[in-house]
Design a protein around this motif. Structure first.
Motif, PDB file in Angstrom:
ATOM      1  N   LYS A  71       0.796  -1.233   0.000  1.00  0.00           N
ATOM      2  CA  LYS A  71       0.000   0.000   0.000  1.00  0.00           C
ATOM      3  C   LYS A  71       0.826   1.278   0.000  1.00  0.00           C
ATOM      4  N   PRO A  72       1.903   1.377   0.781  1.00  0.00           N
ATOM      5  CA  PRO A  72       2.650   2.646   0.810  1.00  0.00           C
ATOM      6  C   PRO A  72       3.425   2.952  -0.477  1.00  0.00           C
ATOM      7  N   LYS A  73       3.681   1.947  -1.296  1.00  0.00           N
ATOM      8  CA  LYS A  73       4.571   2.179  -2.445  1.00  0.00           C
ATOM      9  C   LYS A  73       3.968   1.827  -3.809  1.00  0.00           C
ATOM     10  N   ALA A  74       2.725   1.354  -3.842  1.00  0.00           N
ATOM     11  CA  ALA A  74       2.085   0.978  -5.102  1.00  0.00           C
ATOM     12  C   ALA A  74       1.009   2.003  -5.450  1.00  0.00           C
ATOM     13  N   HIS A  75       1.042   2.505  -6.693  1.00  0.00           N
ATOM     14  CA  HIS A  75       0.155   3.609  -7.063  1.00  0.00           C
ATOM     15  C   HIS A  75      -0.493   3.386  -8.430  1.00  0.00           C
ATOM     16  N   MET A  76      -1.772   3.722  -8.510  1.00  0.00           N
ATOM     17  CA  MET A  76      -2.491   3.691  -9.787  1.00  0.00           C
ATOM     18  C   MET A  76      -2.243   5.004 -10.521  1.00  0.00           C
ATOM     19  N   ILE A  77      -1.888   4.912 -11.799  1.00  0.00           N
ATOM     20  CA  ILE A  77      -1.543   6.085 -12.605  1.00  0.00           C
ATOM     21  C   ILE A  77      -2.669   6.377 -13.584  1.00  0.00           C
ATOM     22  N   GLN A  78      -3.136   7.614 -13.605  1.00  0.00           N
ATOM     23  CA  GLN A  78      -4.193   8.008 -14.523  1.00  0.00           C
ATOM     24  C   GLN A  78      -3.615   8.703 -15.757  1.00  0.00           C
ATOM     25  N   LYS A  79      -4.225   8.430 -16.890  1.00  0.00           N
ATOM     26  CA  LYS A  79      -3.957   9.091 -18.182  1.00  0.00           C
ATOM     27  C   LYS A  79      -2.586   8.762 -18.770  1.00  0.00           C
ATOM     28  N   ILE A  80      -1.518   8.848 -17.974  1.00  0.00           N
ATOM     29  CA  ILE A  80      -0.158   8.705 -18.490  1.00  0.00           C
ATOM     30  C   ILE A  80       0.223   7.226 -18.595  1.00  0.00           C
ATOM     31  N   PRO A  81       0.795   6.778 -19.714  1.00  0.00           N
ATOM     32  CA  PRO A  81       1.264   5.395 -19.823  1.00  0.00           C
ATOM     33  C   PRO A  81       2.278   5.067 -18.730  1.00  0.00           C
ATOM     34  N   VAL A  82       2.051   4.001 -18.014  1.00  0.00           N
ATOM     35  CA  VAL A  82       2.886   3.647 -16.870  1.00  0.00           C
ATOM     36  C   VAL A  82       4.358   3.511 -17.253  1.00  0.00           C
ATOM     37  N   ALA A  83       4.619   2.875 -18.394  1.00  0.00           N
ATOM     38  CA  ALA A  83       6.003   2.611 -18.792  1.00  0.00           C
ATOM     39  C   ALA A  83       6.810   3.891 -18.995  1.00  0.00           C
ATOM     40  N   THR A  84       6.145   4.978 -19.378  1.00  0.00           N
ATOM     41  CA  THR A  84       6.876   6.244 -19.555  1.00  0.00           C
ATOM     42  C   THR A  84       7.399   6.767 -18.223  1.00  0.00           C
ATOM     43  N   LEU A  85       6.654   6.544 -17.158  1.00  0.00           N
ATOM     44  CA  LEU A  85       7.100   6.966 -15.827  1.00  0.00           C
ATOM     45  C   LEU A  85       8.227   6.077 -15.326  1.00  0.00           C
ATOM     46  N   VAL A  86       8.171   4.814 -15.692  1.00  0.00           N
ATOM     47  CA  VAL A  86       9.266   3.898 -15.356  1.00  0.00           C
ATOM     48  C   VAL A  86      10.528   4.307 -16.111  1.00  0.00           C
ATOM     49  N   ALA A  87      10.369   4.648 -17.379  1.00  0.00           N
ATOM     50  CA  ALA A  87      11.516   5.090 -18.187  1.00  0.00           C
ATOM     51  C   ALA A  87      12.152   6.336 -17.592  1.00  0.00           C
ATOM     52  N   GLY A  88      11.337   7.206 -17.001  1.00  0.00           N
ATOM     53  CA  GLY A  88      11.843   8.435 -16.397  1.00  0.00           C
ATOM     54  C   GLY A  88      12.384   8.254 -14.996  1.00  0.00           C
ATOM     55  N   GLY A  89      12.330   7.027 -14.483  1.00  0.00           N
ATOM     56  CA  GLY A  89      12.885   6.748 -13.166  1.00  0.00           C
ATOM     57  C   GLY A  89      11.980   7.069 -11.992  1.00  0.00           C
ATOM     58  N   GLU A  90      10.717   7.398 -12.267  1.00  0.00           N
ATOM     59  CA  GLU A  90       9.803   7.744 -11.186  1.00  0.00           C
ATOM     60  C   GLU A  90       9.305   6.518 -10.425  1.00  0.00           C
ATOM     61  N   TYR A  91       9.258   5.380 -11.102  1.00  0.00           N
ATOM     62  CA  TYR A  91       8.833   4.129 -10.469  1.00  0.00           C
ATOM     63  C   TYR A  91       9.784   3.015 -10.887  1.00  0.00           C
ATOM     64  N   GLU A  92      10.003   2.075  -9.982  1.00  0.00           N
ATOM     65  CA  GLU A  92      10.942   0.984 -10.248  1.00  0.00           C
ATOM     66  C   GLU A  92      10.316  -0.117 -11.092  1.00  0.00           C
ATOM     67  N   LEU A  93       9.079  -0.509 -10.749  1.00  0.00           N
ATOM     68  CA  LEU A  93       8.355  -1.536 -11.493  1.00  0.00           C
ATOM     69  C   LEU A  93       7.079  -0.937 -12.070  1.00  0.00           C
ATOM     70  N   GLY A  94       6.798  -1.266 -13.322  1.00  0.00           N
ATOM     71  CA  GLY A  94       5.566  -0.806 -13.944  1.00  0.00           C
ATOM     72  C   GLY A  94       4.774  -1.976 -14.488  1.00  0.00           C
TER      73      GLY A  94
END
Length: 259
Positions: free
Chosen positions: A169-192
């Protein structure tokens, strides 16, 4: 040389049959609403369909469900024009029940599975087994998943099945609108986590693989014609082509499993 001639004739026959499918003497502008999981396949198929039929596809993009204004049900509710909708099967089913999409127009196109992405160059976790997936989730510093069908399953079912819902719960987040993999590519999340067909086109990530079949959730993508569509004949021609043998390779190459 003979093989090339045969292939050429088959292609010509295919193009002719596709033109006959259109059922229209003139080319139409077909308004399509398409959700993320079928995007890569659709973009590969679009120019081939347009060249063969003379029709033009005008596309609006959005998720199959959710509160975002771009979501297909919300677009239809606002009265945006649509001749074809391509979306998650059960969400399309809801629109049929509501009388917004013609029931006899529904065609199931492909199945989609959930995959995992990491930032390019990162160490790939071993997720081939359920225990390996569980370990990767517990060790990850941050986790992201989409707000569409795959993310709903992950949040409501997968974490519970693995018995680690509270820990995540503290580290898992649902992402709206933005493709998840793009945030992973940017280093914002470790696993997508997202449908494979939405992960593969993104640059700057490495595709780890699909989650194990024992805990996999298969999403069917389907197409249908909204009630009041301006070009129903052309719409049916498009849907027939999306489900045809001519489209199978593009669907498969995008990470989907054709029906």
């Amino acid at each position: 040389m003979r093989i090339k001639q045969i292939r050429s004739r088959l292609f010509a026959l295919s193009t002719l049959s596709l033109a006959l499918w259109s059922g229209a003497a003139q080319a139409d502008e077909i308004n399509v609403m398409n959700s993320g999981g079928f995007t890569a396949a659709y973009k590969a198929i679009q120019p081939k369909f347009e060249a063969a039929t003379g029709h033009t596809l005008v596309t609006a993009w959005g998720p199959s469900m959710g509160k975002a204004p771009e979501a297909i049900p919300n677009r239809l509710e606002r009265g945006e024009p649509a001749d074809v909708v391509i979306m998650v099967g059960y969400a399309l089913g809801d629109l049929i029940k509501q009388g917004k999409v013609m029931a006899d127009s529904r065609v199931d196109l492909a199945d989609s599975r959930i995959g995992v992405a990491i930032k390019a160059g990162s160490t790939k976790p071993d997720i081939r087994t359920v225990e390996g997936l569980k370990s990767a989730l517990l060790q990850a510093k941050s986790i992201a998943y989409s707000d569409s069908a795959s993310g709903v399953y992950i949040e409501r079912e997968l974490f519970k099945k693995l018995g680690i819902e509270e820990q995540l719960k503290p580290k898992a987040h649902m992402i709206q609108k933005i493709p998840v993999a793009t945030l992973v590519a940017g280093g914002e999340y470790e696993l997508g986590f997202q449908q494979v067909s939405e992960i593969l086109p993104v640059k700057g990530i490495d595709f780890v693989g699909k989650i194990p079949e024992q805990v996999q959730s298969i999403t069917t993508f389907s197409a249908g014609i909204p009630v009041g569509a301006k070009h129903p004949d052309a719409a049916r021609a498009l849907i027939r082509y999306l489900a045809s043998p001519e489209a199978r390779a593009d669907v498969s190459n995008s990470g989907l499993d054709p029906k």
